[in-house]
Design a protein around this motif. Structure first.
Motif, PDB file in Angstrom:
ATOM      1  N   ALA A 147       0.745  -1.184   0.114  1.00 27.03           N
ATOM      2  CA  ALA A 147       0.054  -0.101   0.037  1.00 27.03           C
ATOM      3  C   ALA A 147       0.955   1.125   0.015  1.00 27.03           C
ATOM      4  N   PRO A 148       0.317   2.422  -0.451  1.00 29.69           N
ATOM      5  CA  PRO A 148       0.978   3.569  -0.389  1.00 29.69           C
ATOM      6  C   PRO A 148       1.673   4.130   0.921  1.00 29.69           C
ATOM      7  N   GLU A 149       1.256   3.827   2.028  1.00 24.37           N
ATOM      8  CA  GLU A 149       1.613   3.980   3.263  1.00 24.37           C
ATOM      9  C   GLU A 149       2.597   2.955   3.913  1.00 24.37           C
ATOM     10  N   HIS A 150       2.714   1.730   3.074  1.00 27.37           N
ATOM     11  CA  HIS A 150       3.434   0.884   3.764  1.00 27.37           C
ATOM     12  C   HIS A 150       4.990   1.220   3.632  1.00 27.37           C
ATOM     13  N   ARG A 151       5.806   0.830   4.602  1.00 25.32           N
ATOM     14  CA  ARG A 151       7.343   1.131   4.382  1.00 25.32           C
ATOM     15  C   ARG A 151       7.618   0.108   3.179  1.00 25.32           C
ATOM     16  N   GLU A 152       7.103  -1.001   3.145  1.00 26.49           N
ATOM     17  CA  GLU A 152       7.531  -2.063   1.817  1.00 26.49           C
ATOM     18  C   GLU A 152       6.563  -1.871   0.980  1.00 26.49           C
ATOM     19  N   ARG A 153       7.002  -1.230  -0.225  1.00 27.05           N
ATOM     20  CA  ARG A 153       6.107  -0.765  -1.271  1.00 27.05           C
ATOM     21  C   ARG A 153       6.990  -0.520  -2.699  1.00 27.05           C
ATOM     22  N   HIS A 154       6.212  -0.482  -3.707  1.00 25.14           N
ATOM     23  CA  HIS A 154       7.068   0.097  -4.933  1.00 25.14           C
ATOM     24  C   HIS A 154       6.953   1.592  -5.095  1.00 25.14           C
ATOM     25  N   ILE A 155       7.497   2.193  -5.679  1.00 25.95           N
ATOM     26  CA  ILE A 155       7.572   3.645  -5.808  1.00 25.95           C
ATOM     27  C   ILE A 155       6.063   3.973  -6.675  1.00 25.95           C
ATOM     28  N   GLY A 156       5.769   2.926  -7.293  1.00 21.35           N
ATOM     29  CA  GLY A 156       4.559   3.029  -8.297  1.00 21.35           C
ATOM     30  C   GLY A 156       3.322   2.853  -7.499  1.00 21.35           C
ATOM     31  N   ASP A 157       3.534   2.274  -6.268  1.00 21.57           N
ATOM     32  CA  ASP A 157       2.137   1.820  -5.849  1.00 21.57           C
ATOM     33  C   ASP A 157       1.238   2.882  -5.190  1.00 21.57           C
ATOM     34  N   LEU A 158       0.512   3.299  -5.980  1.00 23.94           N
ATOM     35  CA  LEU A 158      -0.811   4.237  -5.337  1.00 23.94           C
ATOM     36  C   LEU A 158      -1.828   3.772  -5.121  1.00 23.94           C
ATOM     37  N   VAL A 193      -4.490   2.309 -14.749  1.00 27.06           N
ATOM     38  CA  VAL A 193      -5.615   1.775 -13.852  1.00 27.06           C
ATOM     39  C   VAL A 193      -6.065   0.226 -14.310  1.00 27.06           C
ATOM     40  N   HIS A 194      -6.019  -0.140 -13.384  1.00 24.76           N
ATOM     41  CA  HIS A 194      -6.282  -1.777 -13.438  1.00 24.76           C
ATOM     42  C   HIS A 194      -7.784  -2.143 -13.368  1.00 24.76           C
ATOM     43  N   ALA A 195      -8.276  -3.365 -13.973  1.00 29.45           N
ATOM     44  CA  ALA A 195      -9.618  -3.732 -14.107  1.00 29.45           C
ATOM     45  C   ALA A 195     -10.239  -4.058 -12.755  1.00 29.45           C
ATOM     46  N   ASP A 196      -9.464  -4.525 -11.639  1.00 23.27           N
ATOM     47  CA  ASP A 196      -9.669  -5.165 -10.352  1.00 23.27           C
ATOM     48  C   ASP A 196      -9.111  -4.393  -9.391  1.00 23.27           C
ATOM     49  N   GLU A 197      -9.729  -4.428  -8.057  1.00 21.86           N
ATOM     50  CA  GLU A 197      -9.220  -3.917  -6.700  1.00 21.86           C
ATOM     51  C   GLU A 197      -7.459  -4.499  -6.530  1.00 21.86           C
ATOM     52  N   ASP A 198      -6.725  -3.519  -6.053  1.00 22.48           N
ATOM     53  CA  ASP A 198      -5.401  -3.897  -5.525  1.00 22.48           C
ATOM     54  C   ASP A 198      -5.483  -4.373  -4.114  1.00 22.48           C
ATOM     55  N   ASP A 199      -5.077  -5.483  -4.079  1.00 18.19           N
ATOM     56  CA  ASP A 199      -5.031  -6.052  -2.726  1.00 18.19           C
ATOM     57  C   ASP A 199      -4.128  -5.463  -1.656  1.00 18.19           C
ATOM     58  N   LEU A 200      -3.265  -4.739  -2.238  1.00 14.34           N
ATOM     59  CA  LEU A 200      -2.213  -3.877  -1.301  1.00 14.34           C
ATOM     60  C   LEU A 200      -1.181  -4.875  -0.860  1.00 14.34           C
ATOM     61  N   ALA A 206      -0.790 -15.566  -5.427  1.00 16.25           N
ATOM     62  CA  ALA A 206       0.606 -15.676  -5.873  1.00 16.25           C
ATOM     63  C   ALA A 206       1.033 -14.352  -6.554  1.00 16.25           C
ATOM     64  N   ASP A 207       0.155 -13.437  -6.992  1.00 16.05           N
ATOM     65  CA  ASP A 207       0.533 -11.984  -7.477  1.00 16.05           C
ATOM     66  C   ASP A 207       0.473 -10.677  -6.552  1.00 16.05           C
ATOM     67  N   SER A 208       0.077 -11.225  -5.085  1.00 17.90           N
ATOM     68  CA  SER A 208      -0.186 -10.359  -4.522  1.00 17.90           C
ATOM     69  C   SER A 208       1.100  -9.282  -3.983  1.00 17.90           C
ATOM     70  N   LEU A 209       2.375  -9.759  -4.110  1.00 20.01           N
ATOM     71  CA  LEU A 209       3.423  -9.235  -3.694  1.00 20.01           C
ATOM     72  C   LEU A 209       4.129  -8.470  -4.769  1.00 20.01           C
ATOM     73  N   LYS A 210       3.516  -9.041  -5.839  1.00 14.23           N
ATOM     74  CA  LYS A 210       3.995  -8.413  -7.278  1.00 14.23           C
ATOM     75  C   LYS A 210       3.238  -7.235  -7.731  1.00 14.23           C
ATOM     76  N   THR A 211       1.841  -7.485  -7.980  1.00 13.76           N
ATOM     77  CA  THR A 211       1.119  -6.649  -8.772  1.00 13.76           C
ATOM     78  C   THR A 211      -0.299  -6.317  -7.808  1.00 13.76           C
ATOM     79  N   GLY A 212      -0.393  -6.899  -6.695  1.00 11.86           N
ATOM     80  CA  GLY A 212      -1.851  -6.542  -5.871  1.00 11.86           C
ATOM     81  C   GLY A 212      -2.788  -7.225  -6.452  1.00 11.86           C
ATOM     82  N   ASN A 213      -2.429  -8.319  -7.387  1.00 14.52           N
ATOM     83  CA  ASN A 213      -3.801  -9.175  -8.065  1.00 14.52           C
ATOM     84  C   ASN A 213      -4.857  -8.278  -8.706  1.00 14.52           C
ATOM     85  N   ALA A 214      -4.046  -7.047  -9.096  1.00 11.25           N
ATOM     86  CA  ALA A 214      -5.241  -6.177  -9.549  1.00 11.25           C
ATOM     87  C   ALA A 214      -5.782  -6.235 -11.022  1.00 11.25           C
TER      88      ALA A 214
END
Length: 226
Positions: A147-158, A193-200, A206-214
């Motif tokens: 998530a944007p407020e997490h210490r562990e995140r991508h720069i691009g995670d909004l 912008v993705h089709a689904d919700e980002d699970d942060l 399997a994709d949660s820590l890569k793409t948020g399964n969005a």
């Protein structure tokens, strides 16, 4: 000890609460953000004063950046994004205190399905094959997705944007890591912008820590100077 040597020694051994002195008109700004590589800015302008962020998050990596501090360098920067695809919209990015100030992203996106949609900065501004050629999330420090407020995140995670029952989403995001100048500038990259919700990163998929399964990509646009 020179100002640069002292700055590096202090940042590595004394932590973020150490004041860095000016020397010969040179002063230093040391910024530490969200457990990301510390940015050590050094300028050669006379006047002003040394400043430092005393954020409790400490990093074991330091990036040393030389940058001009004349009035033009410190002016507000703006960028724009025209989103195209199944959904459409226009976004404006504003950074009032470059190179270290937060960037505000605002605008309107239409023709979305109602509900939350993952919203990210992706690595590439290559839309030659549609949104798919924009690459993955902008992640220069090889972090896990979060998530944007997490210490562990991508720069691009909004995080997510929320579309109403009419498929319209109003974007109003301020992010401390997205920048329009400096070593992590997003100029020339893409907003997707993705089709689904980002699970942060918390969904256990399997994709949660890569793409948020969005899910798929329903709109994208290149970030350009405005």
């Amino acid at each position: 000890m020179s100002a640069i040597r002292y700055a590096l020694w202090a940042a590595l051994t004394l932590g973020a609460a150490t004041a860095l002195p000016a020397e010969g008109g040179r002063h230093i700004v040391y910024i530490n953000n969200n457990n990301y590589p510390s940015l050590l800015y050094i300028n050669n302008a006379n006047g002003g004063r040394t400043a430092m962020d005393t954020n409790d998050d400490n990093s074991d990596i330091i990036q040393l950046i030389l940058y001009p501090v004349d009035e033009d360098a410190k002016r507000t920067r703006k960028a724009t994004v025209v989103l195209q695809g199944d959904a459409q919209g226009t976004l404006t990015l504003t950074q009032k205190e470059p190179p270290v100030g937060a960037t505000h992203i605002e605008g309107e996106i239409l023709n979305l399905t109602p509900g939350p949609h993952g919203f990210h900065v992706h690595d590439l501004g290559d839309l030659s094959g549609g949104c798919v050629t924009a690459g993955g999330h902008y992640n220069p420090y090889k972090k896990n997705h979060g998530a944007p407020e997490h210490r562990e995140r991508h720069i691009g995670d909004l995080g997510n944007i929320q579309a109403d029952t009419q498929g319209r989403a109003y974007v109003n995001v301020t992010d401390p890591l997205v920048s329009l100048v400096g070593p992590r500038s997003v100029i020339g990259r893409a907003v997707v912008v993705h089709a689904d919700e980002d699970d942060l990163g918390l969904g256990g998929h399997a994709d949660s820590l890569k793409t948020g399964n969005a899910g798929g990509r329903v709109a994208c646009g290149v970030i350009g100077h405005a």
